[in-house]
Structures are given as structure tokens and as C-alpha cells.
Design an enzyme around this catalytic site. Structure first.
Site, PDB file in Angstrom:
ATOM      1  N   GLU A 262       0.731  -1.310  -0.075  1.00 49.54           N
ATOM      2  CA  GLU A 262      -0.006   0.020   0.089  1.00 49.54           C
ATOM      3  C   GLU A 262       0.800   1.250  -0.071  1.00 49.54           C
ATOM      4  O   GLU A 262       0.623   2.201   0.822  1.00 49.54           O
ATOM      5  CB  GLU A 262      -0.956  -0.115   1.019  1.00 49.54           C
ATOM      6  CG  GLU A 262      -1.945  -1.361   1.404  1.00 49.54           C
ATOM      7  CD  GLU A 262      -2.753  -1.269   2.446  1.00 49.54           C
ATOM      8  OE1 GLU A 262      -2.688  -0.401   3.126  1.00 49.54           O
ATOM      9  OE2 GLU A 262      -3.588  -2.182   2.640  1.00 49.54           O
ATOM     10  N   GLU A 369      -5.943 -10.943  -0.625  1.00 43.78           N
ATOM     11  CA  GLU A 369      -6.443 -10.694   0.585  1.00 43.78           C
ATOM     12  C   GLU A 369      -7.952 -10.710   0.356  1.00 43.78           C
ATOM     13  O   GLU A 369      -8.837  -9.866   0.791  1.00 43.78           O
ATOM     14  CB  GLU A 369      -6.053  -9.487   1.303  1.00 43.78           C
ATOM     15  CG  GLU A 369      -4.579  -9.226   1.445  1.00 43.78           C
ATOM     16  CD  GLU A 369      -4.337  -7.975   2.168  1.00 43.78           C
ATOM     17  OE1 GLU A 369      -4.972  -7.095   2.781  1.00 43.78           O
ATOM     18  OE2 GLU A 369      -3.021  -7.807   2.143  1.00 43.78           O
TER      19      GLU A 369
HETATM   20  C1  XIL Z   1      -5.477  -6.539   8.759  1.00 39.11           C
HETATM   21  C2  XIL Z   1      -5.727  -7.694   9.683  1.00 39.11           C
HETATM   22  O1  XIL Z   1      -6.759  -8.287   9.252  1.00 39.11           O
HETATM   23  C3  XIL Z   1      -6.155  -6.954  11.164  1.00 39.11           C
HETATM   24  O2  XIL Z   1      -6.180  -8.315  11.792  1.00 39.11           O
HETATM   25  C4  XIL Z   1      -4.847  -6.263  11.644  1.00 39.11           C
HETATM   26  O3  XIL Z   1      -5.131  -5.792  12.684  1.00 39.11           O
HETATM   27  C5  XIL Z   1      -4.704  -4.930  10.716  1.00 39.11           C
HETATM   28  O4  XIL Z   1      -4.522  -5.682   9.402  1.00 39.11           O
HETATM   29  N1  XIL Z   1      -4.726  -4.664   4.179  1.00 39.11           N
HETATM   30  C6  XIL Z   1      -3.630  -5.502   4.434  1.00 39.11           C
HETATM   31  C7  XIL Z   1      -3.514  -6.458   5.473  1.00 39.11           C
HETATM   32  O5  XIL Z   1      -2.590  -5.503   3.656  1.00 39.11           O
HETATM   33  O6  XIL Z   1      -2.520  -6.616   6.211  1.00 39.11           O
HETATM   34  C8  XIL Z   1      -4.761  -5.993   6.528  1.00 39.11           C
HETATM   35  O7  XIL Z   1      -4.912  -6.786   7.652  1.00 39.11           O
HETATM   36  C9  XIL Z   1      -6.054  -5.699   5.922  1.00 39.11           C
HETATM   37  C10 XIL Z   1      -5.950  -4.529   4.746  1.00 39.11           C
END
Ligand code: XIL
Length: 457
Positions: A262, A369
Site C-alpha cells: 500500500e 486478501e
Molecule cells: C489487517 C488484519 O486483518 C488485522 O487483523 C490487523 O489488525 C490489521 O491488518 N490490508 C492489508 C492487511 O494488507 O495486512 C490488513 O490486515 C487488511 C488490509
């Protein structure tokens, strides 16, 4: 003579009547002996794993129909018992079929021993048999992964993980704020590798792949890094050492890493104003990628981001950055499309476009994701059947798009969680949702079936 004349007149009248009828011969409701009206076949109904109902419109005055069913589009062969099958109704159950198989059918009208031409032909696919099917068992040329937490690798979690998934990613326990929560002298022992090691060892004991996530992410920098007091040169040394130590610690055990996560602002072509950008400058991404490859030349390295599908500015900036790395021969192996999406968007075409931008650069594609919101406008208090089916259709569509990519570019599809009630989205959006493949009782949802169907098509 008079009688003959009367008969001739009668014949003449009958002829006129017949002519009048033949004039209506094009009307499908008025079959004519010599040109029998053909039926129009309708789409199949009641489609199951092993049967469907074939139907066609009723032809006026038809005595019966004939039905052909074939697995060949050109009807070169016929299903046993389904060649010229005489049917009196305008529908017929076709049974004893093979799951997940395409069939074709067509019908003819029969009248007074004669038959019409063939109707149009209808294509129908039986439903897949999902009884003994699993996610990983249905996947060819890709890993099917999920994110996990070290404390949730036993009991029902364990059964589903080992049966269904071939790859794991730590949901948060392999990020910088967990590995390196407080200032460290960079002695190996001072890293907090415990939870990450538990996940990696679990994966290795169960023959699963591990995707590492994420070395550099503005949202998981520990406070001491966020407030770093030293010089920029010292900062660079800290980050380089961190990356080198972590990657070497997992060398040979973690197959791939999200190196930078990101890095761009939303709706903009600018790099995010993170501590990494501030201290290392715009070239920090290239440096990080190079440090990872130096530490483990075998590891696959990804850039990972969200909303590249709809945010055209961010997309353009991200791909320019990638092109710049490629042109300078900085190592990069793939791009992660996070795909935190909704049942109603982004579109199939938008998702496909980004994937094709990745494959056209000869890089690996990771749907990294994936979760699909069923309640983005917060109008539901429970998952309705209608919305569950819409979500299923979206899962199927996304998986189909991935599946259709060239084999050499497919890395993995990773779901961002296993059970609906434990999805990060509930906390993130502070509203109800059911974005994953399993419900709160570990039961498979329609979404699960959609994922499987996407893999099978
Ligand atoms: C999120 C996790 O799901 C949570 O448990 C944590 O607290 C914060 O991060 N984009 C990403 C992930 O790249 O790492 C994120 O995951 C969600 C958004």
C-alpha cells in the site's frame, strides 16, 4: 353431370379453404400437414448434479414430439435413450447425467408420422458434485490460501485448514510491529518471531505453502520506528537490517513476501507520505526489493495494494513504479491485488484488467486478501438467501477470472480470513457483514460453492 358439378364446386371451395390455411402456415399455431411447425426449445429448468428438465413451446395440433440429448454440440452422438425419444408433453426430465458436464438438447414436432425440422438447440451444464470436493483439491496451478492467527490453528480451524487450504499467510503476526515492537540492537534474539514461527512450522508440518506478509507497511510500523529520532542513514541501516534478518530467518520456509504494501495514496499518483518515504526518499521501494533478494535470492517478491481495480490514478502510479523497477532490473516477481471487494463491485472487467496488466509484464498474480462484502450499505441485519447467492456469484466470477490467467502467471488466491464473524472487516467498517466462505459455526456457505464452481469452470 349435376352431381359432378356440385362435387367440383365443393372441391373448389375446399381448395380455397386449404389455400387460406396454407397462407397461415407461417403461424406456428397452425401446423400444416406438409410443413410441420418446429418447436422452440426453452432454457433448461430444475438443473441438478445429475438431471435437468428440457422444455419447448407447445406446437398447436402437434401429436407428439421427439427429443435428442447429446454431449456434442453438433449432435454427432446421442445420450443412450435420448435419440428421437417420443414425448407427448412439451417437457421431459433428463436423468442419469454426469455432474459438471455440458449437454445439448433439441426437439421436433411429429404429426401423422411426419416430423418437423429440429428446434434450436439448448446448452445446459449440470451442477458440480461438491460432496467430496475441497478448495485446494479443485485448484489447478494455484495455491488456495487463507490468513491465520497463531492462536487459531487447532480444533475446527485445524480441520478446515488442512483439508481445504494449501497456503497460509499470517494475518498480522509477521508484520513489523509484532516482530520488532521495541527498539532492538538487531541481535536475532531480540526479535519476536514466536507467533510467526508457530504459523510457519504449522504450515511446514502440514505441507502447506507460506506467503509472508508484509515487510514494509505504513500501518504496522512500531512506534519507535514511526518516531525514529536518528539520521536518515541510520534509519536506512535499521530497515535494511530488519529486512535482511527477517528474510534470512524464514529463508527456505517462506516462499514469497509482500515486500512493500500500500505505498500509494488513494485517488492520487503520489507515493504515500509514510515514514519510509520521508526518511529514505522515493526510491525506498527499489531498495527494499533489492535487500530482500540479496537476503534470499530464491524468494518470490511482491508489491501488494488494494483498489487497483477502480482507483485509476493509484493503478497508474503503481504500474509506473513497477515498470521503473523492471527497466532498472530491480528484482520483482509479482503483484498482489488485495481484492477487499463487494458483491456488487468492482466489475469483472475491472478485476481482469489489472490482472492482465500484471501478466503482460510477465509477473505473478496473487489475489492476496480476498473477501467479498455482502452488506456494504449496511441495510441487512442477517445474510439473506438472495444476498448469499449474489455473493456466491461474485466469488465464482473472481475465481474464474483468476483461473483463466496464463498458467505461468498464477500464484495464489488467499482469502482474508476463514469465518465470517472473525473477519477484520467487521471491526474496520463497524457494521455487520458476512464476507468469507465459512459461517460463524465453521459451516460452508454458498460463497464456498461459488469459489469451487469458479475453480471448475
Ligand atoms: C489487517 C488484519 O486483518 C488485522 O487483523 C490487523 O489488525 C490489521 O491488518 N490490508 C492489508 C492487511 O494488507 O495486512 C490488513 O490486515 C487488511 C488490509
Amino acid at each position: 353431370m349435376k352431381a359432378m358439378c356440385r362435387n367440383l364446386v365443393l372441391l373448389f371451395k375446399v381448395g380455397i379453404v386449404l389455400l387460406a390455411f396454407s397462407g397461415c402456415g407461417k403461424n406456428e399455431d397452425n401446423p400444416v400437414e406438409t410443413s410441420i411447425v418446429k418447436p422452440t426449445a426453452n432454457v433448461a429448468e430444475n438443473i441438478s448434479k445429475t438431471s435437468f428438465t428440457a422444455s419447448w413451446n407447445r406446437v398447436y395440433m402437434a401429436q407428439a414430439y421427439q427429443l435428442d440429448v447429446s454431449t456434442s454440440k453438433l449432435f454427432e452422438t446421442f445420450l443412450s435413450g435420448f435419440q428421437n425419444l417420443a414425448v407427448s408433453a412439451s417437457f421431459q426430465d433428463v436423468t442419469g447425467l454426469i455432474p459438471n458436464t455440458t449437454y445439448y438438447y433439441r426437439a421436433r414436432t411429429t404429426s401423422n408420422g411426419k416430423t418437423s425440422e429440429n428446434s434450436n438447440s439448448i446448452e445446459v451444464k449440470t451442477l458440480p458434485d461438491l460432496t467430496n470436493v475441497t478448495l485446494k483439491g479443485s485448484a489447478k496451478d494455484l495455491y488456495v490460501g487463507t490468513c491465520v492467527q497463531a492462536s487459531k490453528l487447532t480444533g475446527s480451524y485445524n480441520s478446515i485448514l488442512v483439508n481445504e487450504f494449501s497456503s497460509l499467510t499470517a494475518e498480522y503476526e509477521m508484520k513489523m510491529n509484532i516482530f520488532m515492537p521495541t527498539q532492538t540492537s538487531f541481535d536475532q534474539k531480540s526479535y519476536n518471531f514466536g507467533p510467526g514461527d508457530a504459523i510457519v512450522n504449522y504450515a511446514s508440518n502440514n505441507g502447506m505453502n507460506v506467503h509472508g506478509h508484509a515487510l514494509i507497511w505504513h500501518n504496522s510500523t512500531p512506534l519507535w520506528i514511526q518516531n525514529f529520532a536518528g539520521s536518515n542513514t541510520e534509519f536506512e541501516s535499521v530497515i535494511k537490517t530488519y529486512i535482511t534478518d527477517v528474510v534470512k530467518h524464514y529463508k527456505g520456509k517462506v516462499k514469497s513476501w509482500d515486500v512493500v504494501n500500500e505505498a500509494f495514496e488513494d485517488g492520487s499518483e503520489s507515493l504515500r507520505n509514510s515514514i519510509f518515504y520521508q526518511k529514505l526518499g522515493a526510491d525506498y521501494i527499489a531498495k527494499c526489493f533489492q535487500w530482500v533478494k540479496d537476503a534470499d535470492p530464491e524468494v518470490l517478491i511482491f508489491y501488494n495494494d488494494y483498489n487497483l481495480e477502480a482507483d485509476l490514478k493509484k493503478r497508474s502510479a503503481a504500474f509506473s513504479m513497477i515498470d521503473n523497477l523492471i527497466s532498472r532490473r530491480v528484482p520483482v516477481n509479482g503483484i498482489g491485488q488485495q481484492l477487499h471487494i463487494s458483491y456488487d463491485g468492482p466489475s469483472k472487467a475491472q478485476i481482469e484488467t489489472v490482472s492482465q496488466m500484471i501478466t503482460s509484464r510477465n509477473l505473478l498474480v496473487h489475489y492476496s486478501e480476498l473477501d467479498i462484502r455482502a452488506n456494504p450499505r449496511n441495510e441487512l441485519t442477517s445474510l439473506t438467501q438472495e444476498r448469499a447467492l449474489a455473493q456466491k456469484a461474485k466469488y465464482k466470477e473472481v475465481v474464474q477470472v483468476f483461473n483463466a490467467l496464463p498458467k505461468a502467471n498464477k500464484y495464489a488466491i488467499t482469502l482474508w480470513g476463514m469465518k465470517d464473524n472473525e473477519s477484520w472487516l467487521i471491526d474496520f467498517w463497524k457494521q455487520a457483514d458476512w464476507p468469507l466462505l465459512f459461517d460463524s459455526s465453521f459451516q460452508k456457505k454458498e460463497a464456498y460453492n461459488g469459489f469451487i464452481e469458479g475453480l471448475m469452470n
